[in-house]
Every structure is written in C-alpha cells, then in structure tokens.
Design a protein around this motif. Structure first.
Motif, PDB file in Angstrom:
ATOM      1  N   LEU A   1      -2.875   4.741  -2.652  1.00  0.00           N
ATOM      2  CA  LEU A   1      -3.919   5.343  -1.830  1.00  0.00           C
ATOM      3  C   LEU A   1      -3.710   6.857  -1.804  1.00  0.00           C
ATOM      4  O   LEU A   1      -2.599   7.326  -1.534  1.00  0.00           O
TER       5      LEU A   1
ATOM      6  N   ASP B   1       4.287  -1.893   8.886  1.00  0.00           N
ATOM      7  CA  ASP B   1       3.922  -0.483   8.758  1.00  0.00           C
ATOM      8  C   ASP B   1       5.178   0.373   8.874  1.00  0.00           C
ATOM      9  O   ASP B   1       5.735   0.534   9.957  1.00  0.00           O
TER      10      ASP B   1
ATOM     11  N   LYS C   1      -2.961   4.827   4.880  1.00  0.00           N
ATOM     12  CA  LYS C   1      -2.346   3.500   4.779  1.00  0.00           C
ATOM     13  C   LYS C   1      -2.276   2.800   6.138  1.00  0.00           C
ATOM     14  O   LYS C   1      -2.673   1.632   6.268  1.00  0.00           O
ATOM     15  N   SER C   2      -1.770   3.493   7.152  1.00  0.00           N
ATOM     16  CA  SER C   2      -1.674   2.885   8.481  1.00  0.00           C
ATOM     17  C   SER C   2      -3.056   2.565   9.046  1.00  0.00           C
ATOM     18  O   SER C   2      -3.244   1.550   9.727  1.00  0.00           O
TER      19      SER C   2
ATOM     20  N   GLN D   1       7.142   4.135   2.919  1.00  0.00           N
ATOM     21  CA  GLN D   1       7.397   5.376   2.195  1.00  0.00           C
ATOM     22  C   GLN D   1       8.473   5.213   1.121  1.00  0.00           C
ATOM     23  O   GLN D   1       8.534   5.996   0.180  1.00  0.00           O
TER      24      GLN D   1
ATOM     25  N   TYR E   1      -1.225  -1.166  -4.370  1.00  0.00           N
ATOM     26  CA  TYR E   1      -2.362  -0.254  -4.461  1.00  0.00           C
ATOM     27  C   TYR E   1      -1.884   1.129  -4.050  1.00  0.00           C
ATOM     28  O   TYR E   1      -1.161   1.273  -3.058  1.00  0.00           O
TER      29      TYR E   1
ATOM     30  N   VAL F   1       3.162  -1.413   4.202  1.00  0.00           N
ATOM     31  CA  VAL F   1       3.033   0.034   4.012  1.00  0.00           C
ATOM     32  C   VAL F   1       4.430   0.613   4.166  1.00  0.00           C
ATOM     33  O   VAL F   1       5.124   0.324   5.149  1.00  0.00           O
TER      34      VAL F   1
ATOM     35  N   HIS G   1      -3.952   0.576  -9.095  1.00  0.00           N
ATOM     36  CA  HIS G   1      -3.429  -0.693  -8.614  1.00  0.00           C
ATOM     37  C   HIS G   1      -2.857  -1.448  -9.793  1.00  0.00           C
ATOM     38  O   HIS G   1      -3.185  -1.186 -10.951  1.00  0.00           O
TER      39      HIS G   1
ATOM     40  N   LEU H   1       0.877  -1.173   0.000  1.00  0.00           N
ATOM     41  CA  LEU H   1       0.000   0.000   0.000  1.00  0.00           C
ATOM     42  C   LEU H   1       0.908   1.215   0.000  1.00  0.00           C
ATOM     43  O   LEU H   1       1.697   1.396   0.931  1.00  0.00           O
ATOM     44  N   ILE H   2       0.838   2.026  -1.047  1.00  0.00           N
ATOM     45  CA  ILE H   2       1.704   3.194  -1.126  1.00  0.00           C
ATOM     46  C   ILE H   2       0.859   4.452  -1.220  1.00  0.00           C
ATOM     47  O   ILE H   2      -0.309   4.420  -1.625  1.00  0.00           O
ATOM     48  N   GLY H   3       1.464   5.571  -0.832  1.00  0.00           N
ATOM     49  CA  GLY H   3       0.768   6.847  -0.862  1.00  0.00           C
ATOM     50  C   GLY H   3       1.457   7.835   0.037  1.00  0.00           C
ATOM     51  O   GLY H   3       2.365   7.494   0.799  1.00  0.00           O
TER      52      GLY H   3
END
Length: 234
Positions: free
Chosen positions: A207, A159, A40-41, A192, A205, A190, A215, A32-34
């Motif tokens: 976010l 995370d 995400k968390s 960065q 995906y 998750v 995705h 999960l990136i964003g």
C-alpha cells in the motif's frame, strides 16, 4: 473469506484510501505492508466497522458488512488486535480478557478460552490479578492478542503487533501469529517488520498513499526489487 472491493475511505473531507481491493482466503496469513501513513491501519479499522467506506463494499463469508455495527462484526467472527494495544489499564489482566468474550458464543466458553490463553501466555496467568497498565510492553501485547482470541474469531487482524518490542519479543510475536494460523484462525496482519512479515505471509499487498501498488505471494514480494529497495534496505 474476506473480500474488499473498490473502497474509498475518508476522514472528514480528507480521502485516505483510493479504490482499494483485496481478499483473504480461509486459512491464510495475508499481510498489508507499506510506509507509515499509507493507510494500512485505516483498512483494518474499515473492516472492523469503526470507519465506513464512502464507495465500494466489504463482505465476510459472503455477507456484506456495510451496515453492520462493530459489535456485530465481532459476533460474525472478526477480531481486531489494535495498534498500541488499547487495553483498559486500570483493570486486571483477567478483566481485560473477559471483555474479549462478550459475544454470546464466546461468553459461554469464556473459562475454557481463558485457560487456553493462559496456556499460550504463561506470564499472563502469573499476572492475572495485576493491573494491565503495570505490565511490560511485551506482556501488554500478549494480553491484547489474548483478548482478541477470547472472542473465538474466524479471522484475527493484527495491527503492528511488534511495535516497540525488543527483538526477542518480536520473534515471540511472530511465533504467536504462526501458532494462531496453525490453530485454524485466518490472519490479516499490518506490520512494519516487512522481512519477517513476508516470510510468514501466504500473500501480501503493498500500500502506498492509500492505493494498492503491488501484490503477490510473500516469497515473490521478498524477491521483488522495488520492495527490497523501499522496505528491506537492499
């Protein structure tokens, strides 16, 4: 293995997740990136049962998790390595690891699991009687991952595992993620560090402000022009 369907999540009256759906298949690394604050968390906390969705559903191995308390979710095979490690600083390395093996099946194999953690992270064995709060940042991250592995998870959620670490330790953390997957544990991450995360992810995906906007496979998103502009500095 994990299926999240159309969930809305709130903190009080503030909605932070809008109609999010994603899935994780057994044996995959899914990312999960964003940007910071994208939610995400919160998604990981929702899967763990710490936060409850107001709409939608979550199933793990075909069983709904909506009414399952967090400790039962751990027993079902989901472990969460939280952001900022969340260790017990006044307890030893060994005591923190023991707390990861409280479910009955894991407790019965606690000694073997601890030896496997020490084999993976030799520095933790050297410091097994040392207080967790006195460890370096990298050692604390290894301990947090080790504690997650002590529960014998089917799926391990990371995370921001590289947050605040030196570049050499960042590479070590990503190697640990690869090793965990090679051992048969499914990974939801998750992170960065988007470039390295997509390089190891089967699927990912994107976010943005609580919504899934893209995705695809890790390779596809590495080549996606919008992802390059937004997250890779290209």
């Amino acid at each position: 293995m994990l299926k999240v369907e159309g969930i809305d999540v709130f903190y009080g009256d503030v909605q932070v997740i809008w109609d999010v759906s994603f899935e994780v298949n057994e044996g995959e690394v899914v990312a999960l990136i964003g940007a910071n604050g994208a939610g995400k968390s919160t998604l990981l906390r929702t899967v763990s049962g710490i936060v409850r969705p107001r709409k939608g559903g979550i199933t793990f191995l075909g069983e709904p998790l909506a009414e399952v308390p967090p400790y039962r979710i751990i027993e079902k095979g989901i472990a969460h390595v939280p952001e900022a490690r969340r260790l017990f600083p006044d307890m030893s390395v060994e005591e923190n690891l023991e707390l990861g093996a409280l479910k009955p099946a894991a407790k019965a194999r606690r000694a073997d699991s601890m030896e496997r953690v020490f084999t993976r992270f030799p520095r933790l064995e050297e410091r097994r009687r040392q207080l967790a709060g006195t460890l370096s940042g990298g050692e604390q991250q290894m301990l947090a991952i080790g504690r997650g592995l002590m529960s014998l998870p089917r799926m391990l959620m990371f995370d921001e595992p590289s947050l605040g670490l030196a570049p050499l330790l960042v590479e070590e953390v990503f190697q640990v993620v690869r090793d965990v997957r090679a051992d048969g544990v499914t990974v939801l991450i998750v992170e960065q560090n988007v470039r390295q995360t997509l390089a190891i992810a089967d699927r990912a995906y994107v976010l943005e402000t609580g919504r899934i906007v893209r995705h695809g496979s890790g390779r596809e998103l590495l080549e996606d022009e919008e992802v390059k502009k937004a997250y890779l500095g290209v």
